[in-house]
Scaffold this motif. Structure first.
Motif, PDB file in Angstrom:
ATOM      1  N   VAL A  42       0.878  -1.177   0.000  1.00 11.95           N
ATOM      2  CA  VAL A  42       0.000   0.000   0.000  1.00 11.95           C
ATOM      3  C   VAL A  42       0.908   1.217   0.000  1.00 11.95           C
ATOM      4  O   VAL A  42       1.561   1.519   0.993  1.00 11.95           O
ATOM      5  CB  VAL A  42      -0.929  -0.004   1.239  1.00 11.95           C
ATOM      6  CG1 VAL A  42      -1.804   1.242   1.243  1.00 11.95           C
ATOM      7  CG2 VAL A  42      -1.768  -1.260   1.274  1.00 11.95           C
ATOM      8  N   ASP A  46      -0.038   4.500  -5.481  1.00 13.03           N
ATOM      9  CA  ASP A  46      -0.956   3.524  -6.067  1.00 13.03           C
ATOM     10  C   ASP A  46      -2.352   4.124  -6.168  1.00 13.03           C
ATOM     11  O   ASP A  46      -3.082   4.209  -5.185  1.00 13.03           O
ATOM     12  CB  ASP A  46      -0.977   2.246  -5.217  1.00 13.03           C
ATOM     13  CG  ASP A  46      -1.752   1.128  -5.883  1.00 13.03           C
ATOM     14  OD1 ASP A  46      -2.293   1.333  -6.991  1.00 13.03           O
ATOM     15  OD2 ASP A  46      -1.805   0.036  -5.299  1.00 13.03           O
ATOM     16  N   LYS A  47      -2.709   4.540  -7.368  1.00 16.41           N
ATOM     17  CA  LYS A  47      -4.025   5.146  -7.597  1.00 16.41           C
ATOM     18  C   LYS A  47      -5.089   4.096  -7.887  1.00 16.41           C
ATOM     19  O   LYS A  47      -6.272   4.415  -7.974  1.00 16.41           O
ATOM     20  CB  LYS A  47      -3.960   6.147  -8.765  1.00 16.41           C
ATOM     21  CG  LYS A  47      -2.951   7.253  -8.561  1.00 16.41           C
ATOM     22  CD  LYS A  47      -3.246   8.056  -7.320  1.00 16.41           C
ATOM     23  CE  LYS A  47      -2.206   9.141  -7.131  1.00 16.41           C
ATOM     24  NZ  LYS A  47      -2.120   9.624  -5.774  1.00 16.41           N
ATOM     25  N   LEU A  49      -5.529   1.186  -6.023  1.00 19.64           N
ATOM     26  CA  LEU A  49      -5.584   0.277  -4.880  1.00 19.64           C
ATOM     27  C   LEU A  49      -6.975  -0.326  -4.715  1.00 19.64           C
ATOM     28  O   LEU A  49      -7.114  -1.522  -4.478  1.00 19.64           O
ATOM     29  CB  LEU A  49      -5.152   0.995  -3.597  1.00 19.64           C
ATOM     30  CG  LEU A  49      -5.167   0.123  -2.335  1.00 19.64           C
ATOM     31  CD1 LEU A  49      -4.148  -1.013  -2.458  1.00 19.64           C
ATOM     32  CD2 LEU A  49      -4.891   0.959  -1.114  1.00 19.64           C
ATOM     33  N   ARG A  50      -8.006   0.473  -4.845  1.00 20.93           N
ATOM     34  CA  ARG A  50      -9.376  -0.029  -4.699  1.00 20.93           C
ATOM     35  C   ARG A  50      -9.642  -1.154  -5.705  1.00 20.93           C
ATOM     36  O   ARG A  50     -10.182  -2.202  -5.343  1.00 20.93           O
ATOM     37  CB  ARG A  50     -10.410   1.077  -4.873  1.00 20.93           C
ATOM     38  CG  ARG A  50     -11.858   0.557  -4.824  1.00 20.93           C
ATOM     39  CD  ARG A  50     -12.873   1.664  -4.957  1.00 20.93           C
ATOM     40  NE  ARG A  50     -12.900   2.535  -3.810  1.00 20.93           N
ATOM     41  CZ  ARG A  50     -13.533   2.262  -2.659  1.00 20.93           C
ATOM     42  NH1 ARG A  50     -14.143   1.108  -2.514  1.00 20.93           N
ATOM     43  NH2 ARG A  50     -13.530   3.118  -1.678  1.00 20.93           N
ATOM     44  N   ASP A  74       1.469  -1.721   4.656  1.00 19.66           N
ATOM     45  CA  ASP A  74       1.493  -0.256   4.659  1.00 19.66           C
ATOM     46  C   ASP A  74       2.936   0.218   4.550  1.00 19.66           C
ATOM     47  O   ASP A  74       3.694   0.148   5.512  1.00 19.66           O
ATOM     48  CB  ASP A  74       0.844   0.264   5.941  1.00 19.66           C
ATOM     49  CG  ASP A  74       0.926   1.777   6.051  1.00 19.66           C
ATOM     50  OD1 ASP A  74       1.138   2.448   5.017  1.00 19.66           O
ATOM     51  OD2 ASP A  74       0.778   2.289   7.181  1.00 19.66           O
ATOM     52  N   GLY A  77       1.198   4.478   2.765  1.00 25.23           N
ATOM     53  CA  GLY A  77      -0.172   4.728   2.330  1.00 25.23           C
ATOM     54  C   GLY A  77      -0.765   5.981   2.946  1.00 25.23           C
ATOM     55  O   GLY A  77      -0.413   6.380   4.049  1.00 25.23           O
ATOM     56  N   THR A  78      -1.686   6.580   2.199  1.00 26.01           N
ATOM     57  CA  THR A  78      -2.392   7.755   2.715  1.00 26.01           C
ATOM     58  C   THR A  78      -3.455   7.303   3.714  1.00 26.01           C
ATOM     59  O   THR A  78      -3.779   6.112   3.797  1.00 26.01           O
ATOM     60  CB  THR A  78      -3.061   8.521   1.564  1.00 26.01           C
ATOM     61  OG1 THR A  78      -4.069   7.675   0.968  1.00 26.01           O
ATOM     62  CG2 THR A  78      -2.058   8.945   0.506  1.00 26.01           C
ATOM     63  N   GLU A  80      -6.621   7.826   3.550  1.00 26.66           N
ATOM     64  CA  GLU A  80      -7.765   7.292   2.810  1.00 26.66           C
ATOM     65  C   GLU A  80      -7.505   5.851   2.375  1.00 26.66           C
ATOM     66  O   GLU A  80      -8.394   4.992   2.462  1.00 26.66           O
ATOM     67  CB  GLU A  80      -8.068   8.159   1.570  1.00 26.66           C
ATOM     68  CG  GLU A  80      -8.549   9.558   1.884  1.00 26.66           C
ATOM     69  CD  GLU A  80      -7.402  10.523   2.194  1.00 26.66           C
ATOM     70  OE1 GLU A  80      -6.235  10.244   1.828  1.00 26.66           O
ATOM     71  OE2 GLU A  80      -7.669  11.546   2.839  1.00 26.66           O
ATOM     72  N   GLN A  81      -6.291   5.567   1.914  1.00 28.29           N
ATOM     73  CA  GLN A  81      -5.944   4.210   1.502  1.00 28.29           C
ATOM     74  C   GLN A  81      -5.971   3.258   2.702  1.00 28.29           C
ATOM     75  O   GLN A  81      -6.478   2.134   2.584  1.00 28.29           O
ATOM     76  CB  GLN A  81      -4.564   4.184   0.854  1.00 28.29           C
ATOM     77  CG  GLN A  81      -4.516   4.807  -0.517  1.00 28.29           C
ATOM     78  CD  GLN A  81      -3.105   4.866  -1.063  1.00 28.29           C
ATOM     79  OE1 GLN A  81      -2.160   5.146  -0.321  1.00 28.29           O
ATOM     80  NE2 GLN A  81      -2.968   4.630  -2.358  1.00 28.29           N
ATOM     81  N   LEU A  84      -9.504   2.490   3.578  1.00 27.08           N
ATOM     82  CA  LEU A  84     -10.031   1.538   2.606  1.00 27.08           C
ATOM     83  C   LEU A  84      -9.555   0.117   2.934  1.00 27.08           C
ATOM     84  O   LEU A  84     -10.340  -0.827   2.917  1.00 27.08           O
ATOM     85  CB  LEU A  84      -9.588   1.938   1.190  1.00 27.08           C
ATOM     86  CG  LEU A  84      -9.983   0.999   0.060  1.00 27.08           C
ATOM     87  CD1 LEU A  84     -11.490   0.991  -0.125  1.00 27.08           C
ATOM     88  CD2 LEU A  84      -9.277   1.405  -1.215  1.00 27.08           C
ATOM     89  N   CYS A  85      -8.292  -0.006   3.261  1.00 28.84           N
ATOM     90  CA  CYS A  85      -7.737  -1.313   3.625  1.00 28.84           C
ATOM     91  C   CYS A  85      -8.413  -1.866   4.875  1.00 28.84           C
ATOM     92  O   CYS A  85      -8.719  -3.066   4.937  1.00 28.84           O
ATOM     93  CB  CYS A  85      -6.227  -1.216   3.837  1.00 28.84           C
ATOM     94  SG  CYS A  85      -5.292  -0.932   2.328  1.00 28.84           S
TER      95      CYS A  85
END
Length: 109
Positions: A42, A46-47, A49-50, A74, A77-78, A80-81, A84-85
């Motif tokens: 992550v 990485d745009k 990831l979803r 990780d 990762g941001t 938001e990412q 999401l994870c």
């Protein structure tokens, strides 16, 4: 006994014999299955990831995944990412979010 009853008993006996054969013999002939792990990094770059997580989740849902564990690592990762994870980890118990520093400890298990 009538002819139909004898035929029914014979059919049930053949089915039971086949079940016992598969239970004791076929299960021993299967090759060893070793646990596998998928590692998904992550990173902030990485745009997609979803889409990657949804792709992995589709294998988990269909039962065709050969991996026992999906490690979401990780790296940088941001927020938001990472959120999401966490959502995917809550939905799929095979997924786990870990920090890059914890890889060695996790892989020893």
């Amino acid at each position: 006994m009538e002819k139909a009853e004898i035929i029914a008993i014979a059919v049930v006996a053949v089915i039971a014999a086949a079940e016992l054969f598969c239970l004791f013999i076929c299960s021993k002939l299967r090759p060893e299955c070793y646990p596998l792990c998928i590692a998904q990094p992550v990173t902030a770059q990485d745009k997609e990831l979803r889409q990657r997580l949804e792709y992995i989740a589709s294998f988990i849902e269909s039962g065709s995944s050969f991996a026992d564990t999906v490690l979401l690592i990780d790296i940088d990762g941001t927020q938001e990412q990472l959120q999401l994870c966490r959502e995917f980890c809550n939905s799929y118990h095979a997924m786990e979010l870990i920090k890059i520093a914890d890889i060695e400890k996790h892989l020893k298990n």
